[in-house]
Design a protein around this motif. Structure first.
Motif, PDB file in Angstrom:
ATOM      1  N   ALA A 209      43.154   7.401  10.309  1.00  0.00           N
ATOM      2  CA  ALA A 209      44.129   7.325  11.582  1.00  0.00           C
ATOM      3  C   ALA A 209      45.145   7.936  11.583  1.00  0.00           C
ATOM      4  N   ALA A 210      46.073   8.720  10.664  1.00  0.00           N
ATOM      5  CA  ALA A 210      46.661   9.644  10.584  1.00  0.00           C
ATOM      6  C   ALA A 210      46.336  10.650  11.120  1.00  0.00           C
ATOM      7  N   MET A 211      45.275  11.368  10.943  1.00  0.00           N
ATOM      8  CA  MET A 211      44.739  12.066  11.194  1.00  0.00           C
ATOM      9  C   MET A 211      44.581  12.320  13.235  1.00  0.00           C
ATOM     10  N   THR A 212      43.753  11.038  13.319  1.00  0.00           N
ATOM     11  CA  THR A 212      43.251  10.940  14.609  1.00  0.00           C
ATOM     12  C   THR A 212      44.919  11.083  16.071  1.00  0.00           C
ATOM     13  N   ALA A 213      45.546  10.362  15.341  1.00  0.00           N
ATOM     14  CA  ALA A 213      47.312   9.593  15.677  1.00  0.00           C
ATOM     15  C   ALA A 213      47.476  11.480  16.270  1.00  0.00           C
ATOM     16  N   ALA A 214      47.579  12.168  14.599  1.00  0.00           N
ATOM     17  CA  ALA A 214      48.570  13.153  15.131  1.00  0.00           C
ATOM     18  C   ALA A 214      47.810  14.067  16.074  1.00  0.00           C
ATOM     19  N   VAL A 215      46.376  14.472  16.154  1.00  0.00           N
ATOM     20  CA  VAL A 215      45.699  14.635  17.519  1.00  0.00           C
ATOM     21  C   VAL A 215      45.828  15.031  18.689  1.00  0.00           C
ATOM     22  N   ALA A 216      45.539  13.552  18.798  1.00  0.00           N
ATOM     23  CA  ALA A 216      45.998  12.750  19.808  1.00  0.00           C
ATOM     24  C   ALA A 216      47.147  13.130  20.300  1.00  0.00           C
ATOM     25  N   ALA A 217      48.370  13.579  19.755  1.00  0.00           N
ATOM     26  CA  ALA A 217      49.622  13.571  20.084  1.00  0.00           C
ATOM     27  C   ALA A 217      49.318  14.807  20.139  1.00  0.00           C
ATOM     28  N   SER A 218      48.970  16.338  19.228  1.00  0.00           N
ATOM     29  CA  SER A 218      49.000  17.382  19.970  1.00  0.00           C
ATOM     30  C   SER A 218      48.197  17.814  21.005  1.00  0.00           C
ATOM     31  N   THR A 219      46.829  16.542  21.487  1.00  0.00           N
ATOM     32  CA  THR A 219      46.256  17.364  22.394  1.00  0.00           C
ATOM     33  C   THR A 219      47.196  17.450  23.512  1.00  0.00           C
ATOM     34  N   ALA A 220      47.550  16.191  23.803  1.00  0.00           N
ATOM     35  CA  ALA A 220      48.708  15.801  24.602  1.00  0.00           C
ATOM     36  C   ALA A 220      49.914  16.225  25.543  1.00  0.00           C
ATOM     37  N   ALA A 221      50.318  17.098  23.775  1.00  0.00           N
ATOM     38  CA  ALA A 221      50.991  18.070  24.505  1.00  0.00           C
ATOM     39  C   ALA A 221      51.214  19.469  24.899  1.00  0.00           C
TER      40      ALA A 221
END
Length: 227
Positions: A209-221
């Motif tokens: 879940a933490a990886m998914t959130a981090a990846v989503a944040a990186s993609t959005a940025a």
């Protein structure tokens, strides 16, 4: 040959010929998540109970369970400093670990380190494959689980969970006539399956879940920066 799950994930994400990362532009949380999952599988860390709906469950080190591998031991020591959320830990554990994992794979004779400069100015390091025997074995195990419907062992299931979080499971196996959608669905099924004890599953779920959130944040940025 005994390797870390994070090493196997890095091999899957590196292009064998060029030595470039091709599977993800955000390796830090992915490799940090892989280390956290391996610590959970070895019993070195555990996830505490949530104290309220507003608070994230914390990951803590299990006393007297430090691993022997130096990279994994360094990750364990970070967890042992104090209880932290998995989302905090996947970034902390992943910071700078790509190069350490790659250099360890060089020492094992799996990769070769190549240093050069882009345009003669900017330093660059790549890690092309020297011996793909181990990686081929990892891919065969993944193909068996994702394409042929075999029940994965705990380690293979953990790698599938990591690849599923990155949405890369369909990229690392030959489909043998089935669609990417079917491979993704199988990866999701394995990732959510009961292939580990509850305490381990809690840690793995938190890491994924933490990886998914981090990846989503990186993609959005990245999207915001280029729009």
């Amino acid at each position: 040959m005994v390797t870390l799950i994070a090493e196997d994930l890095l091999l899957l994400l590196l292009d064998d010929e060029s030595g470039k990362l091709t599977g993800t532009s955000y390796p830090q949380p992915a490799l940090g998540g892989a280390l956290l999952i391996e610590l959970a599988l070895s019993g070195a860390v555990e996830v505490g109970d949530k104290t309220s709906v507003w608070r994230t469950a914390k990951v803590r080190a299990v006393p007297e369970q430090p691993p022997e591998d130096p990279i994994l031991r360094a990750a364990y020591d970070v967890v042992a400093e104090k209880e932290r959320s998995a989302q905090d830990l996947v970034d902390r554990l992943g910071k700078g670990v790509r190069d350490r994992l790659a250099d360890q794979l060089v020492e094992r004779g799996i990769l070769e380190r190549r240093d050069d400069k882009v345009l003669g100015l900017f330093p660059r390091t790549r890690w092309p494959a020297v011996d793909s025997t181990h990686e081929d074995g990892v891919r065969r195990a993944l193909t068996g689980a994702l394409v042929q419907g075999q029940d994965p062992d705990e380690r293979t299931a953990a790698i599938v969970a990591l690849l599923h979080a990155l949405d890369k499971a369909h990229k690392v196996v030959d489909h043998d006539g089935i669609s990417s959608k079917q491979v993704r669905a199988r990866a999701k099924e394995i990732s959510e399956g009961a292939w580990a004890a509850k305490a381990v599953r809690d840690a793995i779920n938190a890491a994924v879940a933490a990886m998914t959130a981090a990846v989503a944040a990186s993609t959005a940025a990245t999207t915001a920066a280029t729009s």
